[in-house]
Write a protein that holds these residues in place. Structure first.
Motif, PDB file in Angstrom:
ATOM      1  N   GLU A 174       0.836  -1.208   0.000  1.00 57.29           N
ATOM      2  CA  GLU A 174       0.000   0.000   0.000  1.00 57.29           C
ATOM      3  C   GLU A 174       0.869   1.256   0.000  1.00 57.29           C
ATOM      4  O   GLU A 174       0.568   2.240  -0.696  1.00 57.29           O
ATOM      5  N   LYS A 175       1.962   1.224   0.751  1.00 56.20           N
ATOM      6  CA  LYS A 175       2.864   2.377   0.816  1.00 56.20           C
ATOM      7  C   LYS A 175       3.484   2.667  -0.550  1.00 56.20           C
ATOM      8  O   LYS A 175       3.505   3.815  -1.010  1.00 56.20           O
ATOM      9  N   VAL A 176       3.976   1.614  -1.228  1.00 57.95           N
ATOM     10  CA  VAL A 176       4.654   1.803  -2.507  1.00 57.95           C
ATOM     11  C   VAL A 176       3.666   2.238  -3.588  1.00 57.95           C
ATOM     12  O   VAL A 176       3.986   3.073  -4.443  1.00 57.95           O
ATOM     13  N   LYS A 177       2.450   1.701  -3.555  1.00 61.73           N
ATOM     14  CA  LYS A 177       1.429   2.156  -4.509  1.00 61.73           C
ATOM     15  C   LYS A 177       1.152   3.650  -4.328  1.00 61.73           C
ATOM     16  O   LYS A 177       0.994   4.383  -5.307  1.00 61.73           O
ATOM     17  N   SER A 178       1.107   4.093  -3.086  1.00 60.15           N
ATOM     18  CA  SER A 178       0.884   5.517  -2.806  1.00 60.15           C
ATOM     19  C   SER A 178       2.034   6.361  -3.350  1.00 60.15           C
ATOM     20  O   SER A 178       1.816   7.443  -3.910  1.00 60.15           O
ATOM     21  N   LEU A 179       3.265   5.872  -3.185  1.00 61.45           N
ATOM     22  CA  LEU A 179       4.437   6.586  -3.706  1.00 61.45           C
ATOM     23  C   LEU A 179       4.387   6.702  -5.221  1.00 61.45           C
ATOM     24  O   LEU A 179       4.707   7.754  -5.791  1.00 61.45           O
ATOM     25  N   LEU A 180       3.973   5.615  -5.879  1.00 60.35           N
ATOM     26  CA  LEU A 180       3.900   5.621  -7.337  1.00 60.35           C
ATOM     27  C   LEU A 180       2.827   6.596  -7.821  1.00 60.35           C
ATOM     28  O   LEU A 180       3.028   7.327  -8.797  1.00 60.35           O
ATOM     29  N   LEU A 181       1.686   6.629  -7.140  1.00 59.20           N
ATOM     30  CA  LEU A 181       0.616   7.575  -7.486  1.00 59.20           C
ATOM     31  C   LEU A 181       1.079   9.017  -7.280  1.00 59.20           C
ATOM     32  O   LEU A 181       0.802   9.896  -8.109  1.00 59.20           O
ATOM     33  N   ALA A 182       1.799   9.244  -6.187  1.00 64.62           N
ATOM     34  CA  ALA A 182       2.309  10.592  -5.907  1.00 64.62           C
ATOM     35  C   ALA A 182       3.303  11.020  -6.979  1.00 64.62           C
ATOM     36  O   ALA A 182       3.318  12.183  -7.407  1.00 64.62           O
ATOM     37  N   ASP A 183       4.125  10.074  -7.439  1.00 62.80           N
ATOM     38  CA  ASP A 183       5.099  10.371  -8.497  1.00 62.80           C
ATOM     39  C   ASP A 183       4.386  10.720  -9.799  1.00 62.80           C
ATOM     40  O   ASP A 183       4.773  11.656 -10.508  1.00 62.80           O
ATOM     41  N   ALA A 184       3.307   9.990 -10.107  1.00 64.67           N
ATOM     42  CA  ALA A 184       2.534  10.265 -11.325  1.00 64.67           C
ATOM     43  C   ALA A 184       1.874  11.632 -11.235  1.00 64.67           C
ATOM     44  O   ALA A 184       1.846  12.396 -12.211  1.00 64.67           O
ATOM     45  N   ASP A 185       1.349  11.986 -10.049  1.00 68.43           N
ATOM     46  CA  ASP A 185       0.730  13.303  -9.858  1.00 68.43           C
ATOM     47  C   ASP A 185       1.747  14.421 -10.030  1.00 68.43           C
ATOM     48  O   ASP A 185       1.456  15.455 -10.644  1.00 68.43           O
ATOM     49  N   ALA A 186       2.965  14.174  -9.506  1.00 68.30           N
ATOM     50  CA  ALA A 186       4.026  15.178  -9.635  1.00 68.30           C
ATOM     51  C   ALA A 186       4.405  15.370 -11.097  1.00 68.30           C
ATOM     52  O   ALA A 186       4.687  16.488 -11.537  1.00 68.30           O
ATOM     53  N   ASP A 187       4.397  14.278 -11.855  1.00 67.88           N
ATOM     54  CA  ASP A 187       4.688  14.347 -13.291  1.00 67.88           C
ATOM     55  C   ASP A 187       3.652  15.194 -14.018  1.00 67.88           C
ATOM     56  O   ASP A 187       3.988  16.013 -14.872  1.00 67.88           O
ATOM     57  N   MET A 188       2.368  14.982 -13.686  1.00 72.98           N
ATOM     58  CA  MET A 188       1.294  15.733 -14.324  1.00 72.98           C
ATOM     59  C   MET A 188       1.412  17.231 -14.011  1.00 72.98           C
ATOM     60  O   MET A 188       1.258  18.073 -14.889  1.00 72.98           O
TER      61      MET A 188
END
Length: 229
Positions: free
Chosen positions: A207-221
């Motif tokens: 769950e932690k790593v999925k959250s990190l990946l989503l945060a990274d995608a949001d930062a990219d956008m």
């Protein structure tokens, strides 16, 4: 924590020819683990590899519970994980030094992963789950090191920005690998009905790593939106 005393007793047990092979190999594996705990990682690796060689040489593997060869492979992986953790990423070493340290750290990660995978292949449910959890946490840990490491001091502002962009690409790969490994570990645990502390830790880490990946995608956008004229 009387590891040295334990090592002496286990060494004696492991060398007793009157004991069954399974008991001797069990003693040798426990001897290696005590050496790891005592900080004698070189001795521990030699001991654990001898135990695995003895196991591989057995004509009838049923003489030994699969728990012990799996445990031996797991702890050889732990030795390489300790070596991996000892390598620090220092921006003060410059871009070349940082690249060397990062490559060496990645090599040690792959070595640890190889031994954890061997533990999984033995087929013991407990150590298979434990090994899968450790592989995922290695990728997660490398992510933490990379994302928190400052850019080399000799880079100017524009070069540092390019450095960050390239680093984020590599980080995304690490997070994706970690998610894949955690998910496969949980699938294995569910299939064999394994429930232990490693399974709980894996669920939390996933769950932690999925959250990190989503945060990274949001930062990219957000970055893309800012760069649009």
């Amino acid at each position: 924590e009387r590891y040295e005393e334990a090592v002496k007793l286990l060494t004696t047990l492991a060398s007793r020819a009157d004991l069954p092979a399974g008991r001797r190999i069990e003693a040798q594996v426990q001897q290696g683990i005590c050496q790891v705990e005592a900080g004698r990682t070189d001795d521990a690796e030699a001991t654990l590899r001898k135990a695995l060689a003895a196991y591989d040489a057995l004509p009838d593997k049923a003489e030994v519970e699969d728990y012990f060869p799996a445990q031996a492979h797991f702890f050889v992986g732990e030795i390489y994980r300790l070596h991996y953790e000892a390598v620090k990423l220092e921006a003060s070493r410059g871009s070349d030094g940082l690249a060397q340290d990062l490559n060496y750290k990645a090599e040690l990660l792959l070595s640890a992963q190889g031994h954890y995978l061997r533990a999984i292949r033995v087929g013991n449910g407990y150590w298979a789950t434990a090994a899968g959890t450790q592989i995922g946490s290695l990728y997660e840990n490398l992510y933490e090191h990379m994302v928190n490491s400052p850019a080399p001091a000799e880079l100017d502002a524009s070069e540092a920005e390019i450095y960050r962009q390239e680093l984020r690409k590599k980080i995304r790969v690490l997070l994706t690998k970690s998610i894949n490994i955690y998910e496969r570990t949980l699938e294995t645990a569910e299939r064999i009905g394994s429930q232990n502390a490693f399974v709980d830790r894996t669920r939390q880490s996933l769950e932690k790593v999925k959250s990190l990946l989503l945060a990274d995608a949001d930062a990219d956008m957000e970055s893309d939106e800012v760069s649009v004229p």
